[in-house]
Design an enzyme around this catalytic site. Sequence first.
Site, PDB file in Angstrom:
ATOM      1  N   GLY A 115      44.310  27.816  43.638  1.00 49.47           N
ATOM      2  CA  GLY A 115      43.672  26.504  43.587  1.00 49.47           C
ATOM      3  C   GLY A 115      44.462  25.393  42.946  1.00 49.47           C
ATOM      4  O   GLY A 115      43.875  24.394  42.509  1.00 49.47           O
ATOM      5  N   GLY A 116      45.772  25.517  42.878  1.00 48.07           N
ATOM      6  CA  GLY A 116      46.573  24.520  42.178  1.00 48.07           C
ATOM      7  C   GLY A 116      46.361  23.093  42.653  1.00 48.07           C
ATOM      8  O   GLY A 116      46.087  22.191  41.854  1.00 48.07           O
ATOM      9  N   GLY A 117      46.479  22.856  43.955  1.00 46.60           N
ATOM     10  CA  GLY A 117      46.319  21.511  44.500  1.00 46.60           C
ATOM     11  C   GLY A 117      44.908  20.984  44.334  1.00 46.60           C
ATOM     12  O   GLY A 117      44.696  19.821  43.960  1.00 46.60           O
ATOM     13  N   ASP A 167      37.736  23.461  47.937  1.00 46.98           N
ATOM     14  CA  ASP A 167      37.731  24.071  46.605  1.00 46.98           C
ATOM     15  C   ASP A 167      37.572  23.044  45.484  1.00 46.98           C
ATOM     16  O   ASP A 167      37.372  23.421  44.322  1.00 46.98           O
ATOM     17  CB  ASP A 167      39.034  24.846  46.360  1.00 46.98           C
ATOM     18  N   LYS A 173      42.299  29.178  39.342  1.00 44.73           N
ATOM     19  CA  LYS A 173      41.063  29.936  39.590  1.00 44.73           C
ATOM     20  C   LYS A 173      41.419  31.201  40.352  1.00 44.73           C
ATOM     21  O   LYS A 173      42.489  31.331  40.948  1.00 44.73           O
ATOM     22  CB  LYS A 173      40.058  29.104  40.387  1.00 44.73           C
TER      23      LYS A 173
END
Length: 292
Positions: free
Chosen positions: A107-109, A143, A18
């Site tokens: 926002g990977g995690g 998030d 994102k």
Amino acid sequence: MDLKPMIFKTTYWPSPAKINLFLNIIARKKNGYHELQTLIQFLDYSDTLAIKINRSNRIRVFSDIKKLKTTENLIWKSAMALKQYAKCNFGADIKIKKILPIAAGIGGGSSNAATILVALNFLWHLELTDNQLANIGLTLGTDIPVFVYGFSSFVEGIGEKLSPATPKEKWYLIVKPSVNIATVDIFTHPHLIRDTPKGEMISLLRGNYVNDCEKIVRILHPKVDKQLLWLLQYAPSRLTGTGSCIFSEFTYKKEAEAIFSKLSKNVSAFIAKGINISPLKETLAKYQSIYN
């Protein structure tokens, strides 16, 4: 729980990136969290999670990130939180193909965590609502809810108040300087802007997009500042989230490709399109049509 329709073969789920098209910090709450207003859009660029459920009651996560302990991995934490909430006795083996950079503001995690919540809710036949999944996710990261719901959103509060939004689906060049930035370092910085006036969604979506965290990140990390100054020569560019990734926006893919070709060969970067419906939502619909 009916065992007959359970899907025990491996299924594959996207975990998209994102960007924060803007990020305004409104206030710091007494509990340390920050009230914010932001516009989040997905990118057509994703990690992939391969999930195979089992009857073992164990969650196993296989990752190339060797330094990260399983119990510290958001994937494992979200799966365990879901198991405990739903009192589920099934397990899962989860393998991740990681292409999203870590600590980068894309926002990977959080996306990984949301993908696990959505996928296991379907595969374990828990039938929890998106609201329930989002509330579980919110305990792990602010998030996560937007990834659970799966639509681009105007986000308020600490990340729990979402309103669907449809920003233009532009092309983006995403560049990550060679630094990793911890969110806590930015949100605890004494000079972070924390008093941006709260605005109405319609006016904010039409206004100039800025990121209140950008100034602090540029001061603390000269590599980010240098890269941003370079990109600003060619296109509107700014920081996303509190990480180190910078995005430059373009109307056409070929424009992004032209600037990509000018980057130094040792710079980490990719081109992606902004999308307002998450590929996770589309994948869930596909599996529902096949197995329901």
